[in-house]
Scaffold this motif. Structure first.
Motif, PDB file in Angstrom:
ATOM      1  N   GLN A 121     -12.095 -89.010  60.239  1.00  0.00           N
ATOM      2  CA  GLN A 121     -11.140 -89.212  59.135  1.00  0.00           C
ATOM      3  C   GLN A 121      -9.866 -89.880  59.643  1.00  0.00           C
ATOM      4  OE1 GLN A 121     -11.346 -85.153  57.830  1.00  0.00           O
ATOM      5  NE2 GLN A 121     -12.390 -85.685  55.916  1.00  0.00           N
ATOM      6  N   PRO A 135     -23.793 -82.948  50.986  1.00  0.00           N
ATOM      7  CA  PRO A 135     -22.412 -82.445  50.927  1.00  0.00           C
ATOM      8  C   PRO A 135     -21.520 -83.107  51.980  1.00  0.00           C
ATOM      9  CG  PRO A 135     -23.968 -80.622  50.840  1.00  0.00           C
ATOM     10  CD  PRO A 135     -24.770 -81.850  51.143  1.00  0.00           C
ATOM     11  N   LEU A 136     -22.082 -83.377  53.152  1.00  0.00           N
ATOM     12  CA  LEU A 136     -21.301 -84.034  54.197  1.00  0.00           C
ATOM     13  C   LEU A 136     -20.844 -85.416  53.720  1.00  0.00           C
ATOM     14  CD1 LEU A 136     -20.461 -84.175  57.287  1.00  0.00           C
ATOM     15  CD2 LEU A 136     -22.574 -85.474  57.574  1.00  0.00           C
ATOM     16  N   LYS A 139     -15.525 -84.513  62.368  1.00  0.00           N
ATOM     17  CA  LYS A 139     -15.128 -84.994  61.047  1.00  0.00           C
ATOM     18  C   LYS A 139     -13.668 -85.409  61.055  1.00  0.00           C
ATOM     19  CE  LYS A 139     -18.130 -81.826  58.597  1.00  0.00           C
ATOM     20  NZ  LYS A 139     -18.062 -80.602  57.777  1.00  0.00           N
ATOM     21  N   GLU A 184     -20.597 -86.475  50.648  1.00  0.00           N
ATOM     22  CA  GLU A 184     -19.623 -86.326  49.560  1.00  0.00           C
ATOM     23  C   GLU A 184     -18.247 -85.961  50.086  1.00  0.00           C
ATOM     24  OE1 GLU A 184     -22.007 -83.657  47.079  1.00  0.00           O
ATOM     25  OE2 GLU A 184     -21.504 -84.998  45.412  1.00  0.00           O
ATOM     26  N   GLN A 185     -18.237 -85.135  51.147  1.00  0.00           N
ATOM     27  CA  GLN A 185     -16.968 -84.681  51.699  1.00  0.00           C
ATOM     28  C   GLN A 185     -16.223 -85.816  52.401  1.00  0.00           C
ATOM     29  OE1 GLN A 185     -17.547 -81.800  54.772  1.00  0.00           O
ATOM     30  NE2 GLN A 185     -15.355 -81.538  55.160  1.00  0.00           N
ATOM     31  N   LEU A 186     -16.972 -86.675  53.123  1.00  0.00           N
ATOM     32  CA  LEU A 186     -16.318 -87.657  53.985  1.00  0.00           C
ATOM     33  C   LEU A 186     -16.197 -89.044  53.363  1.00  0.00           C
ATOM     34  CD1 LEU A 186     -17.900 -86.906  57.485  1.00  0.00           C
ATOM     35  CD2 LEU A 186     -15.603 -86.322  56.702  1.00  0.00           C
ATOM     36  N   SER A 202     -16.650 -79.929  62.795  1.00  0.00           N
ATOM     37  CA  SER A 202     -15.350 -80.042  62.140  1.00  0.00           C
ATOM     38  C   SER A 202     -14.418 -80.938  62.962  1.00  0.00           C
ATOM     39  CB  SER A 202     -14.807 -78.624  61.944  1.00  0.00           C
ATOM     40  OG  SER A 202     -13.437 -78.590  62.143  1.00  0.00           O
ATOM     41  N   SER A 262     -23.894 -84.284  40.969  1.00  0.00           N
ATOM     42  CA  SER A 262     -23.692 -84.157  42.407  1.00  0.00           C
ATOM     43  C   SER A 262     -24.503 -85.275  43.059  1.00  0.00           C
ATOM     44  CB  SER A 262     -24.182 -82.793  42.896  1.00  0.00           C
ATOM     45  OG  SER A 262     -25.600 -82.777  42.917  1.00  0.00           O
TER      46      SER A 262
END
Lengths: 525, 283
Positions: B206, B223-224, B202, B226-228, B199, B254
């Motif tokens: 960001q 998912p990582l 990340k 997609e998240q970032l 975290s 997805s």
């Protein structure tokens, strides 16, 4: 950049698991002092002292070249080009910076101490010779260290191919055997029995002519030659010898630069070694934990480039050690080729657990795998060196018509084979030295751990195990009792079996108690 | 110390602005442009004619199955592996023609490279900073900041040889951030990293993008990505199967579904291991 790289190297040395003042340093210092003493040893003439120094400088230089392969000393690279590949620094500049770090460490310091013999020798002759000696000292240090690194680089590159592996093994075997028995050639050519009868006769009588000529051609002698020339006011010769050394060093720096630049790029992801098919015999071994582990050990022997190289050097080295004297009609030791191969074989197989590295976790986690692993490694060793050494012994005695040697070989061969299988497994486990693991290996396939002490201990253990059998043979010869010969043969076979069995048993029980500690050592160094 | 509980979040060194970016009226120079990159190892074609454009300020995800050629592509892009054909430009600087200029612009976190095992993390950062010619005060301050932010301060006196897999990842990331690059290229940056550190990392990334930096990140973890990431490229069998803005590539599904569809041509099929079906067997 230069001072940062040197600080970096010093930091790595500071974190070395070994204290700086260890037995290696002590032995090195003692040898350095002996070298300096040679420069003031009262021989008959300047030329004789010069010859001694030439040989000593040659021996140190040869040591720098051979040790990385033979004992792993100096084969490691605390700072690799790969570590710095992402930096915006030109490859040539980086190579020259790394070059400077090669001169940081105990090895270079001790060698510099030994080469101090050159200015000492020069000072005895006069101021000009002393200055020449100081220059020669520095040049010879640079030559030895650069030669060592460049040879490691070339060998590492060679190990990536089958041909290169065989060729490198051949070269190392020739150099090693020449350095051990090469002196018989000039001695024999000069018809000078003195050297054969008393190898230390040269201290009082000087070297035979042929050997002097051979020495003069070797670059290792140029510094000494320059000092003698300075004493005789032959300035052109002084300049010539020193310029020769400078030219050699420049050539080596050029190769070093190329080697470093090459390693700044990933060439191909390869661990070296080849995927050799299991041999006919291997495919027919029974299916059991013991034979599975023997099989695995044999595959490692053929696929791990360093092990493959060392095994070949042991066999070829043994052959050359008897073949070189035989070539000049000095055939007394021909019959011993097999035993020499066995001793060299054991000495190159004494870090099996170190080479296995943290892969030892698999043995540790599989119930009952330790006995199978230990005995399997012993079987692999016996199969790797036993048959080839036996065949060599038979061929050599038949060729040399040395039928008298049969009894001796029948007794000593099994003793040496068994002692080797016992000693190498004990030392492999108890004295394991972690080596860089294949997955973390860089462009240096030769990278290894320094196991000089382990090598010497293994050879010593094998020789000690041979003592009872040799003593019995001696008595048999002395008193001419055939019965004693039979007893000696029985002792040889018995002591061989006993050594293998006991060495394995000791290792099994030691690994049973200390397995996790060994894994920690192999993993973290 | 808990990285999440820190009041002042770590801010990475401000990305350096490349002079070429200041040119007015020119089409924007991408942070990274790969053109026709190919590499063959013996018989095997590892990467074939890869074209990729990473816009300045984007967070670009590179996904693909094991052995798809992601690491080979990244190695060629940053100047570690010489391509057979094609070119890689970082802010317009050709990596293979002007390697020193290109390497100064980029921070790289390679996968599976050797490290100087017998240095501590701080020593490694300080020496690399010095070798990059950073001012001495900056070197120490940045090394401290990075060790603190990545939770490595507690391991001050630990040699890299003794680092866990996750710690190794973190120290390599620190070496990539040290010189305030304009572009970060990260190969599997969060593999084996604990959730707290992940975290933190990340958030560092960001902030880096928010302040104008560009990031290329390879991962298997959809998912990582997609998240970032705002852009993504799917690499399969050495070729780019799809590339563009994240929403375009996943097209309403997805990312995982889009990925499986593209790579295997259909949804995953069930696999059976017969000897496991009867439950544990006690020997």
């Amino acid at each position: 950049m230069l001072d940062t790289l040197i600080h970096m190297k010093l930091a790595v040395l500071r974190h070395s698991p070994r204290p700086i003042a260890n037995w290696r340093t002590a032995v090195g210092l003692a040898l350095a002092i002996i070298t300096i003493l040679l420069a003031i040893y009262p021989t008959g003439s300047t030329a004789q002292t010069g010859d001694l120094l030439k040989m000593a400088i040659g021996a140190w230089t040869l040591g720098w070249v051979l040790a990385p392969i033979q004992t792993g000393a100096g084969a490691d690279e605390p700072i690799m080009p790969e570590h710095l590949a992402l930096l915006p620094i030109a490859p040539r500049r980086l190579a020259n910076g790394l070059l400077a770090t090669l001169f940081v460490g105990m090895g270079p310091v001790i060698t510099l101490g030994a080469f101090f013999a050159l200015p000492v020798f020069g000072a005895r002759l006069g101021p000009a010779a002393a200055i020449t000696g100081t220059l020669a000292m520095l040049l010879h240090l640079a030559l030895a260290i650069l030669l060592s690194r460049v040879v490691i680089g070339i060998t590492s590159q060679a190990l990536a191919s089958r041909f290169g592996l065989e060729f490198a093994a051949l070269q190392y075997a020739i150099v090693i055997s020449l350095s051990l028995v090469g002196w018989v050639i000039p001695a024999a050519l000069a018809q000078d029995r003195r050297l054969l009868d008393d190898p230390f006769a040269f201290l009082s009588h000087g070297l035979p002519h042929g050997m002097q000529v051979a020495l003069r051609m070797s670059p290792a002698s140029w510094g000494t030659s320059a000092i003698i020339a300075a004493d005789e006011h032959r300035w052109l010769a002084v300049a010539g010898y020193l310029a020769g050394l400078v030219a050699l060093i420049a050539a080596l720096v050029w190769i070093w630069d190329a080697q470093v630049s090459r390693r700044l790029e990933i060439r191909q992801r390869r661990a070296g070694g080849r995927i050799s098919r299991p041999s006919w015999i291997q495919r027919r071994l029974p299916s059991s934990p013991l034979w599975a582990s023997a099989n695995r050990a044999m595959l490692t022997w053929s696929r791990e480039p360093r092990m493959a190289l060392e095994a070949r050097i042991a066999v070829l080295g043994g052959i050359f050690i008897v073949a070189i004297p035989a070539a000049v009609n000095w055939t007394q030791i021909v019959a011993w080729v097999g035993v020499i191969v066995l001793i060299l074989g054991a000495s190159t197989s004494c870090n099996l657990y170190g080479l296995e590295g943290s892969a030892f976790w698999m043995t540790l986690l599989t119930p009952g795998a330790i006995p199978a692993d230990v005995r399997g490694k012993q079987i692999a060793y016996l199969m790797k060196f036993g048959p080839v050494a036996l065949v060599l012994s038979l061929i050599a005695t038949a060729w040399g018509e040395q039928w008298w040697a049969w009894t001796w070989i029948a007794a000593i061969f099994p003793a040496a084979l068994g002692a080797g299988a016992g000693a190498m497994i004990v030392v492999s486990a108890r004295g394991a030295v972690p080596v860089p693991e294949a997955s973390r290996k860089s462009g240096n396939l030769v990278a290894a751990a320094d196991n000089t002490a382990q090598t010497i201990i293994t050879i010593a253990l094998v020789l000690v195990a041979l003592l009872p059998t040799v003593a019995m043979l001696y008595l048999a010869g002395r008193y001419g009792w055939p019965l004693l010969e039979w007893i000696a043969i029985a002792m040889g076979i018995g002591s061989g079996v006993l050594a293998t069995w006991w060495g394995g048993r000791w290792t099994i029980s030691w690994l049973g108690r200390n397995g996790p500690e060994l894994l920690t050592r192999l993993r973290y160094g | 110390m808990n990285a999440i509980a820190r009041e002042q979040p770590f801010s990475p060194p401000e990305p350096a602005t490349h002079p070429d970016l200041l040119a007015v009226g020119q089409p924007p120079i991408p942070a990274m442009a790969l053109r026709g990159l190919s590499k063959r190892f013996g018989e095997k074609i590892a990467v074939h004619e890869v074209d990729l454009t990473v816009p300045v300020g984007s967070f670009y995800g590179l996904v693909g199955p094991n052995g798809a050629g992601k690491t080979t592509t990244i190695s060629m892009a940053v100047g570690l592996l010489r391509p057979d054909t094609g070119s890689s430009r970082i802010f317009g600087v050709d990596v293979w023609e002007e390697p020193l200029r290109a390497k100064a612009l980029v921070g790289v976190m390679p996968d599976g490279m050797v490290m100087p095992e017998r240095l501590t993390g701080r020593e490694l950062l300080v020496y690399l900073g010095q070798l990059r010619g950073l001012p001495p005060d900056d070197v120490y301050a940045r090394a401290d900041d990075l060790l603190d932010a990545l939770g490595l301060l507690g391991a001050e006196r630990t040699l890299i040889a003794e680092y866990s897999a996750g710690m190794r990842k973190k120290i390599v990331l620190a070496t990539a951030l040290l010189h305030a690059p304009s572009l970060l290229i990260l190969d599997e940056p969060l593999e084996a990293v604990d959730p707290v550190s992940a975290s933190t990392i990340k958030r560092i990334l960001q902030r880096f993008v928010a302040s104008g930096g560009s990031v290329v990140l390879s991962s298997h973890v959809m998912p990582l990505v997609e998240q970032l990431c705002d852009h993504v490229a799917i690499i399969d069998k050495g070729v780019v199967a799809a590339a563009g803005r994240l929403d375009e590539v996943r097209g309403g599904r997805s990312l995982e579904d889009a990925f499986v569809q593209l790579v295997s041509g259909g949804p995953a099929t069930a696999v059976r291991l017969a000897w496991l079906d009867n439950g544990p067997q006690h020997h």
